[in-house]
Scaffold this motif. Structure first.
Motif: not given
Length: 74
Positions: A4-30
């Motif tokens: 059985k495939k073990q789910p990753s830590a993000n899948q177990e807790t549901g804490n998967e982020l929508v945006f990455t650090k790069k997205n937030y940096q680009l948003l601050l620049i905008s």
């Protein structure tokens, strides 16, 4: 039995982020670009100055366009 495939830590807790650090940096620049556009619109000089009627609105629109790009970038 099959492995059985073990789910990753993000899948177990549901804490998967929508945006990455790069997205937030680009948003601050905008946000900074939009703020620069509004700063260019300020002043007590002639209201029909090219900087206020042409350049500043284009900078603001460029900032909003860059913000859309920052949100849609994967």
């Amino acid at each position: 039995m099959a492995d059985k495939k073990q789910p990753s830590a993000n899948q177990e807790t549901g804490n998967e982020l929508v945006f990455t650090k790069k997205n937030y940096q680009l948003l601050l620049i905008s946000i900074a670009i939009v703020a620069l556009g509004f700063v260019l619109m300020m002043g007590t000089t002639d209201i029909y100055d090219t900087r206020k009627t042409l350049i500043a609105p284009l900078v603001v629109l460029l900032g909003f366009g860059f913000g859309v790009y920052a949100v849609l970038k994967k």
